[in-house]
Design a protein around this motif. Structure first.
Motif, mmCIF file in Angstrom:
data_model
loop_
_atom_site.group_PDB
_atom_site.id
_atom_site.type_symbol
_atom_site.label_atom_id
_atom_site.label_comp_id
_atom_site.label_asym_id
_atom_site.label_seq_id
_atom_site.Cartn_x
_atom_site.Cartn_y
_atom_site.Cartn_z
ATOM 1 N N GLY B 21 0.828 -1.215 0.000
ATOM 2 C CA GLY B 21 0.000 0.000 0.000
ATOM 3 C C GLY B 21 0.856 1.255 0.000
ATOM 4 O O GLY B 21 0.595 2.203 -0.737
ATOM 5 N N ILE B 22 1.903 1.246 0.836
ATOM 6 C CA ILE B 22 2.821 2.394 0.895
ATOM 7 C C ILE B 22 3.504 2.582 -0.460
ATOM 8 O O ILE B 22 3.667 3.696 -0.952
ATOM 9 N N HIS B 23 3.887 1.465 -1.082
ATOM 10 C CA HIS B 23 4.542 1.537 -2.397
ATOM 11 C C HIS B 23 3.650 2.248 -3.420
ATOM 12 O O HIS B 23 4.122 3.053 -4.222
ATOM 13 N N ASN B 30 3.702 9.036 -6.172
ATOM 14 C CA ASN B 30 4.637 10.076 -5.749
ATOM 15 C C ASN B 30 4.067 10.985 -4.671
ATOM 16 O O ASN B 30 4.254 12.200 -4.699
ATOM 17 N N ILE B 31 3.323 10.395 -3.747
ATOM 18 C CA ILE B 31 2.754 11.155 -2.639
ATOM 19 C C ILE B 31 3.186 10.488 -1.333
ATOM 20 O O ILE B 31 3.118 9.271 -1.216
ATOM 21 N N ILE B 162 -3.207 5.841 -13.734
ATOM 22 C CA ILE B 162 -2.720 6.109 -12.374
ATOM 23 C C ILE B 162 -1.190 6.227 -12.383
ATOM 24 O O ILE B 162 -0.621 7.147 -11.796
ATOM 25 N N ILE B 163 -0.528 5.292 -13.078
ATOM 26 C CA ILE B 163 0.942 5.349 -13.146
ATOM 27 C C ILE B 163 1.381 6.665 -13.790
ATOM 28 O O ILE B 163 2.277 7.351 -13.299
ATOM 29 N N ALA B 164 0.716 7.033 -14.887
ATOM 30 C CA ALA B 164 1.093 8.260 -15.597
ATOM 31 C C ALA B 164 0.837 9.489 -14.733
ATOM 32 O O ALA B 164 1.626 10.434 -14.742
ATOM 33 N N THR B 165 -0.230 9.468 -13.944
ATOM 34 C CA THR B 165 -0.528 10.598 -13.062
ATOM 35 C C THR B 165 0.632 10.818 -12.087
ATOM 36 O O THR B 165 1.051 11.950 -11.850
ATOM 37 N N GLY B 166 1.142 9.713 -11.546
ATOM 38 C CA GLY B 166 2.222 9.824 -10.572
ATOM 39 C C GLY B 166 3.483 10.395 -11.171
ATOM 40 O O GLY B 166 4.190 11.156 -10.523
#
Lengths: 264, 295
Positions: B21-23, B30-31, B162-166
Motif C-alpha cells: 500500500g505504501i509503495h 509520488n505522494i 494512475i501510473i502516468a498521473t504519478g
C-alpha cells in the motif's frame, strides 16, 4: 474551425503585481491553418496556448471549437479536441511507462479509461509501423521505458502521440526550444511532415523568426497580450526576415523585437 | 530460533500488504501519504469491533478494508478538490481518524483472544492445531491474490492512467484523463490495502490498539526499500515480490535485534527510522556521485 472571441486574462488581479497578459484578443483559425505565433518575452504566447488548452481558465471571452463552446470546459475534457506538445520534452510523455504504453494512453485521448487491458496486441503492430516513419529506430524499442530516450526522441514521440487521434487543433508550445539546433531542425521537419500528411489545424509558438517565416501558411505576432500582426496567403509565402522587421517598426513598438528573436 | 523465523515470516506476510500500500502512494503516485498511519489502526479498530459484535471474521475484514478505502477517499478529496497539499491532507486525515478510531472502538484497546478470527477460522478449515501455521498459509494466499490483482489492475487503461498521473500529471490531463480521479483512486487502493493489513495484524496479535498504526509508514518504507535493494529490476511483479521479501526480512531483523541485550522493543521505532533515513540518504548520495562522474 476554432474561433476565439474577446479573450481576457489577468494574473494577480487587484494586487501590486497585476499583469494583464491577454487583453481583448480575438482570432479565427480556419480548418487546415498552420499558424506560427511569434512575439517577445511576456507577449502572452504561452498564456494564449494555455487558455486554448484549458490548463489556465480565462477571465472573460469565448472559445468555440467547431461550434462547441469549450470556454468553461476543464483541460481534460478539452483534450478530446486538442492535443499538445510542450516545450519541455519531459512533459508530453510518461517516463515510467514504455513507448507502447505511452502511445496506448494517447490512442485513448478523450475516451473514458476502463478496466479493459491497457494495450491490445493489435495496437502494437500499428505503433511499430508509425514509429518506423520517425526513422529514429524506436520501432524496435516498443518495450523500452520512455525515460531512457533522448529529448529529441521524446519530442518526436510526443508529436506522434498527439496525432494518433486526429485533433481539431494541435498546439505546439516552443516544442523545439529545449533541443540542440540539429535535433530541433529534425523535429521541425517532422512536424511539417505530420501536419501536412494529416492536414492538421495547428498553432505553433516559436521565438525563432526564421522558423516562423519558413513554416505554416499564416503568421501572427503578439505584443502585450494582443495580436499586432496577422500575415497570411501570398504575403506570408513571400515574407522575409527584413519585411517582418519593417512591419514591426511600422506597428509603432520596436521593443517587441527581443534580443532572443534576433539572435536566433 | 526456529519459532522466531516462523513468526517473522507470518508477521512479514501480513505487514507486507501495508508495505505494498505504501509503495502505491510513495512510489507510484509520488505522494507521501500519512493517512497510512491511521488507516492501519482503522483496519484493526473496525475488524475488532465487528468481530466482538458477532460479525463473521471474513466479513469484518472486508469491512475494515473498505473503511481504509474511505479514509483514502477523504485524503484524496482534501488534496484534489480542496487543494490542500498532499502531505497536509494526509496529516489532517491521520489526526481526525485517531478520534474516529477511538469512537469506533469505544476504548483504546480491544482484546480478540477469546473470539474467532480469520486466522482461527483458517486453522480450523486447514486442520492446523496452531494458528501460526494457518497464518503462513493465509498470508501467502492473500499475498498471491493481491500481487495478481495489482498486476492485472496496473495493466488496464485505468491502471496506466494512475501510473502516468504519478510521474507526469500534465501529460495525463492533456490526454483527457481527470487526474483528480486517478489520485483519489490510488489513495483508496493504497489505504484499503493498509487497513486490510491492519485488520490481519490485529487478528494475529489478538487485540486491536488505537496506537498500532504509529510508525507504520516507516515500517512500510523500510520493507519497500529493502525490497528495492535486493531486486534492482524494475519489473512490477519482481518489485511486489521484493516488497514481500523485504517485509519478511524486516521482521527477521526486528526479531534478532530485540533478542539482543542493548536494544529493547521500545527502541525499535528509532532503530527503524534510522535505517530508513540511512537507506534513502545512501540511494540519493549514490545518485549524486554518478551524476558528477558523468559530467
Amino acid at each position: 474551425m476554432i474561433s476565439i472571441h474577446n479573450l481576457y486574462k489577468t494574473f494577480h488581479a487587484n494586487t501590486i503585481n497585476e499583469n494583464k497578459v491577454i487583453t481583448d484578443l480575438s482570432l479565427k483559425i480556419e480548418d487546415g491553418d498552420f499558424i506560427t505565433v511569434i512575439g517577445g518575452n511576456g507577449a502572452g504566447k504561452s498564456t494564449l496556448l494555455n487558455l486554448i488548452a484549458g490548463s489556465i481558465m480565462m477571465d472573460e471571452g469565448k472559445i468555440f471549437i467547431d461550434d462547441v463552446d469549450v470556454s468553461k470546459m476543464i483541460e481534460n475534457k478539452r483534450a478530446k479536441y486538442i492535443s499538445r506538445v510542450f516545450q519541455d520534452p519531459n512533459s508530453g510523455t510518461c517516463k515510467d511507462l514504455s513507448i507502447e504504453e505511452n502511445m496506448s494512453i494517447a490512442k485513448r485521448r478523450g475516451k473514458i479509461r476502463t478496466l479493459r487491458k491497457g494495450i491490445l496486441k493489435s495496437e502494437k503492430s500499428e505503433y511499430q509501423n508509425l514509429l518506423k516513419t520517425l526513422d529514429l529506430g524506436l520501432e524496435n524499442r516498443l518495450n523500452a521505458k520512455v525515460g531512457l530516450l533522448s529529448g529529441g526522441q521524446r519530442q518526436a514521440l510526443t508529436l506522434l502521440m498527439a496525432t494518433l487521434v486526429k485533433p481539431n487543433l494541435l498546439l505546439l508550445d516552443e516544442h523545439t526550444a529545449a533541443l540542440d539546433p540539429k535535433t530541433a531542425k529534425t523535429v521541425l521537419e517532422l512536424t511539417e511532415k505530420i501536419v501536412a500528411e494529416n492536414k492538421l489545424t495547428t498553432l505553433m509558438v516559436t521565438h525563432n523568426m526564421k522558423d516562423a517565416i519558413n513554416y505554416g501558411n499564416r503568421l501572427i505576432m503578439m505584443n502585450k497580450g494582443k495580436i499586432v500582426l496577422d500575415i497570411k496567403g501570398e504575403e506570408k509565402k513571400n515574407l522575409t526576415v527584413n519585411d517582418l522587421l519593417i512591419r514591426f517598426e511600422a506597428s509603432g513598438d520596436d521593443n517587441i523585437i527581443s534580443d532572443r528573436m534576433l539572435l536566433d | 530460533m526456529n519459532s522466531i523465523i516462523i513468526s517473522a515470516i507470518s508477521q512479514g506476510l501480513l505487514w507486507a500488504i501495508l508495505a505494498i500500500g505504501i509503495h502505491i502512494t510513495y512510489r507510484i503516485l509520488n505522494i507521501s501519504d500519512l493517512t497510512s498511519e491511521s488507516a492501519f489502526a482503522l483496519g484493526g479498530a473496525l475488524v475488532a469491533t465487528c468481530i466482538v459484535n458477532g460479525i463473521p471474521p471474513l466479513l469484518a475484514t472486508l469491512i475494515a478494508t473498505l473503511g481504509g478505502s474511505l479514509a483514502g477517499f477523504v485524503t484524496g478529496f482534501l488534496h484534489t478538490k480542496l487543494k490542500i497539499p498532499s502531505l497536509l491532507a494526509g496529516i489532517l486525515s491521520m489526526t481526525g481518524l485517531y478520534s474516529i478510531n477511538l469512537r469506533i472502538m469505544g476504548k483504546a484497546n480491544i482484546p480478540l483472544n477469546m473470539d474467532d478470527t480469520l486466522l482461527t477460522n483458517a486453522a480450523d478449515l486447514l486442520g492446523f492445531t496452531r494458528d501460526r501455521d494457518a497464518t503462513i498459509v493465509l498470508g501467502i494466499l492473500v499475498a498471491i491474490i493481491i500481487v495478481l490483482g495489482l498486476i492485472w489492475f496496473f495493466n488496464t487503461e485505468f491502471g496506466f492512467s494512475i501510473i502516468a498521473t504519478g510521474s507526469n500529471d500534465q501529460m495525463i490531463r492533456a490526454n483527457g484523463v481527470n487526474s483528480n480521479v486517478t489520485i483519489i483512486a490510488g489513495l483508496m487502493l493504497s489505504n484499503g490495502l493498509i487497513a486490510l493489513s491492519g485488520a490481519l495484524v490485529s487478528q494475529y496479535n489478538g487485540y486491536a490498539d488505537v496506537g498500532q498504526g504509529i510508525g507504520a509508514i516507516v515500517v512500510g518504507l523500510a520493507s519497500v526499500i529493502i525490497g528495492e535493494v535486493i531486486f534492482k529490476n524494475k519489473n512490477f511483479f519482481i518489485t511486489l515480490i521484493g516488497i514481500i521479501i523485504g517485509s519478511i526480512i524486516y521482521r527477521l531483523i526486528v526479531a534478532l535485534v530485540i533478542n539482543t541485550d542493548f536494544i529493547s522493543a521500545n527502541d525499535m521505532r528509532l532503530f527503524t527510522a534510522i535505517i530508513v533515513a540511512i537507506a534513502i540518504a545512501m540511494t540519493n548520495l549514490n545518485f549524486r556521485k554518478s551524476k558528477v562522474k558523468r559530467s
